[in-house]
Design an enzyme around this catalytic site. Structure first.
Site, PDB file in Angstrom:
ATOM      1  N   ASP A 126      12.606  13.735  18.981  1.00 38.22           N
ATOM      2  CA  ASP A 126      12.073  14.638  17.910  1.00 38.22           C
ATOM      3  C   ASP A 126      11.693  13.624  16.945  1.00 38.22           C
ATOM      4  O   ASP A 126      12.088  13.510  15.649  1.00 38.22           O
ATOM      5  CB  ASP A 126      13.090  15.652  17.392  1.00 38.22           C
TER       6      ASP A 126
ATOM      7  N   LYS B 149      13.481  13.663  26.163  1.00 36.89           N
ATOM      8  CA  LYS B 149      12.750  14.846  25.695  1.00 36.89           C
ATOM      9  C   LYS B 149      11.619  14.524  24.964  1.00 36.89           C
ATOM     10  O   LYS B 149      11.762  14.353  23.817  1.00 36.89           O
ATOM     11  CB  LYS B 149      13.809  16.099  25.521  1.00 36.89           C
TER      12      LYS B 149
ATOM     13  N   ASP C 238       8.848  19.260  26.949  1.00 35.57           N
ATOM     14  CA  ASP C 238       9.466  20.636  26.597  1.00 35.57           C
ATOM     15  C   ASP C 238       8.289  21.150  25.924  1.00 35.57           C
ATOM     16  O   ASP C 238       8.140  21.080  24.568  1.00 35.57           O
ATOM     17  CB  ASP C 238      10.398  20.370  25.514  1.00 35.57           C
ATOM     18  N   LEU C 239       7.211  21.849  26.629  1.00 35.66           N
ATOM     19  CA  LEU C 239       6.201  22.373  26.042  1.00 35.66           C
ATOM     20  C   LEU C 239       6.474  24.062  25.992  1.00 35.66           C
ATOM     21  O   LEU C 239       5.403  24.541  25.405  1.00 35.66           O
ATOM     22  CB  LEU C 239       4.964  21.883  26.358  1.00 35.66           C
ATOM     23  N   LYS C 240       7.130  24.622  26.706  1.00 38.89           N
ATOM     24  CA  LYS C 240       7.487  26.046  26.910  1.00 38.89           C
ATOM     25  C   LYS C 240       6.252  26.579  27.047  1.00 38.89           C
ATOM     26  O   LYS C 240       5.799  27.552  26.067  1.00 38.89           O
ATOM     27  CB  LYS C 240       8.201  26.545  25.527  1.00 38.89           C
TER      28      LYS C 240
ATOM     29  N   THR D 273      16.996  30.715  20.841  1.00 37.63           N
ATOM     30  CA  THR D 273      18.325  30.964  20.132  1.00 37.63           C
ATOM     31  C   THR D 273      17.853  31.479  18.528  1.00 37.63           C
ATOM     32  O   THR D 273      18.808  31.653  17.918  1.00 37.63           O
ATOM     33  CB  THR D 273      18.983  29.688  20.269  1.00 37.63           C
TER      34      THR D 273
ATOM     35  N   GLY E 243      19.782  15.463  20.225  1.00 39.48           N
ATOM     36  CA  GLY E 243      18.768  14.725  19.583  1.00 39.48           C
ATOM     37  C   GLY E 243      19.552  14.046  18.310  1.00 39.48           C
ATOM     38  O   GLY E 243      19.990  13.113  18.610  1.00 39.48           O
TER      39      GLY E 243
HETATM   40  O1  C5P Z   1      18.973  17.330  17.287  1.00 33.80           O
HETATM   41  P1  C5P Z   1      19.540  18.081  18.142  1.00 33.80           P
HETATM   42  O2  C5P Z   1      20.523  17.698  19.076  1.00 33.80           O
HETATM   43  O3  C5P Z   1      20.039  19.652  17.557  1.00 33.80           O
HETATM   44  O4  C5P Z   1      18.312  18.411  19.036  1.00 33.80           O
HETATM   45  C1  C5P Z   1      18.297  19.553  20.077  1.00 33.80           C
HETATM   46  C2  C5P Z   1      16.906  19.656  20.676  1.00 33.80           C
HETATM   47  O5  C5P Z   1      16.836  20.719  21.551  1.00 33.80           O
HETATM   48  C3  C5P Z   1      15.937  19.795  19.895  1.00 33.80           C
HETATM   49  O6  C5P Z   1      14.621  19.083  20.357  1.00 33.80           O
HETATM   50  C4  C5P Z   1      15.491  21.155  19.733  1.00 33.80           C
HETATM   51  O7  C5P Z   1      14.181  21.619  19.539  1.00 33.80           O
HETATM   52  C5  C5P Z   1      15.967  21.784  21.017  1.00 33.80           C
HETATM   53  N1  C5P Z   1      16.377  22.927  21.456  1.00 33.80           N
HETATM   54  C6  C5P Z   1      17.377  23.667  20.571  1.00 33.80           C
HETATM   55  N2  C5P Z   1      17.886  24.876  20.878  1.00 33.80           N
HETATM   56  C7  C5P Z   1      17.239  25.654  21.841  1.00 33.80           C
HETATM   57  C8  C5P Z   1      16.316  24.975  22.490  1.00 33.80           C
HETATM   58  C9  C5P Z   1      15.799  23.713  22.284  1.00 33.80           C
HETATM   59  O8  C5P Z   1      18.159  22.857  19.921  1.00 33.80           O
HETATM   60  N3  C5P Z   1      17.664  26.911  22.103  1.00 33.80           N
END
Ligand code: C5P
Length: 238
Positions: free
Chosen positions: A10, A33, A60-62, A122, A213
């Site tokens: 990210d 990712k 991850d473009l959904k 979420t 992330g």
């Molecule tokens: O920094 P962190 O570990 O929270 O990042 C999690 C990654 O997963 C981010 O890219 C976030 O957008 C993605 N994500 C998420 N929850 C979801 C779907 C995707 O945290 N339900």
């Protein structure tokens, strides 16, 4: 099963990605990712560069559009050599099947990228889902419905919370996979993740892939943090 945590890149642009990756040994092949923020700024080249460096890529473009558009878009994503990508299950079975068709056309004999579905985001609460989407079941039931629909369409699995993984596994076949973000190693800051679990807990709950992330990207020593998380995740695999 995948024993590397998928690192969520990210970052705002490719130079930030490059800088981050200099902290890792060149021979360490990662699973990363790439999300909307980076992709829409840096373009497809960011994916081809990561692939050329030997990394696996989850794009991850959904996607969520009419089946024909999604099929054509997926054809192009497969040509980039992505290993894993995703769509919104809300696009429907026909759209998900078209996405798979596009991926296999674009792979053109190479490995077909794995396709995952996003169920309910979420950020969606049960109340919002009922009021705005007019889906009058519980959030958990809607997630299971979308997971079963994704399985029927032939997808590899769903993106979900580790806390949902066991009910999803119960409602689907053994091959259907759960890819879970919201992971925090023991003792780290939770940030905005409300129901975070540790890598080990995620595995115990039935996660097949984890996405991590900030605990890696914002760490003082990202490679050290990656190794700790990888160990915690893959040890619990054994
Ligand atoms: O920094 P962190 O570990 O929270 O990042 C999690 C990654 O997963 C981010 O890219 C976030 O957008 C993605 N994500 C998420 N929850 C979801 C779907 C995707 O945290 N339900």
């Amino acid at each position: 099963m995948e024993n590397r945590p998928i690192i969520a890149l990210d970052f705002p642009d490719s130079s930030a990605v490059k800088k981050f990756l200099t902290g890792f040994p060149q021979e360490e092949k990662l699973f990363v990712k790439v999300g909307m923020e980076l992709f829409y700024q840096a373009g497809p080249q960011v994916v081809t560069a990561l692939k050329a460096a030997g990394h696996d890529v989850f794009l991850d473009l959904k996607l969520h559009d009419i089946p024909n558009t999604v099929m054509r878009a997926m054809r192009n994503l497969a040509r980039l050599g992505v290993n894993l990508t995703n769509v919104h299950a809300a696009g429907g079975q026909e759209m998900m099947e078209a996405a798979l068709q596009g991926l296999s056309d674009g792979a053109n004999g190479s490995a077909v990228p794995k396709l995952f579905a996003v169920t309910q985001l979420t950020s969606t609460s049960e109340t919002k889902m009922q009021e705005e989407q007019q889906i009058y079941t519980s959030l958990a039931e809607s997630v299971l419905n979308y997971a079963q629909l994704a399985e029927k369409a032939g997808l590899a699995g769903v993106v979900c919370s580790a806390l949902e993984a066991s009910t999803i596994h119960e409602a689907t076949s053994n091959q259907f996979l759960c890819l879970t973000p919201g992971i925090r190693p023991t003792g780290s800051a939770v940030g905005d993740q409300k129901r975070a679990v540790t890598p080990q807990k995620a595995r115990e709950l039935g996660a097949n892939y984890i996405v991590v992330g900030r605990p890696i990207t914002q760490a003082a020593d990202p490679y050290a943090s990656y190794q700790i998380i990888k160990k915690e995740w893959s040890q619990s695999h054994e």
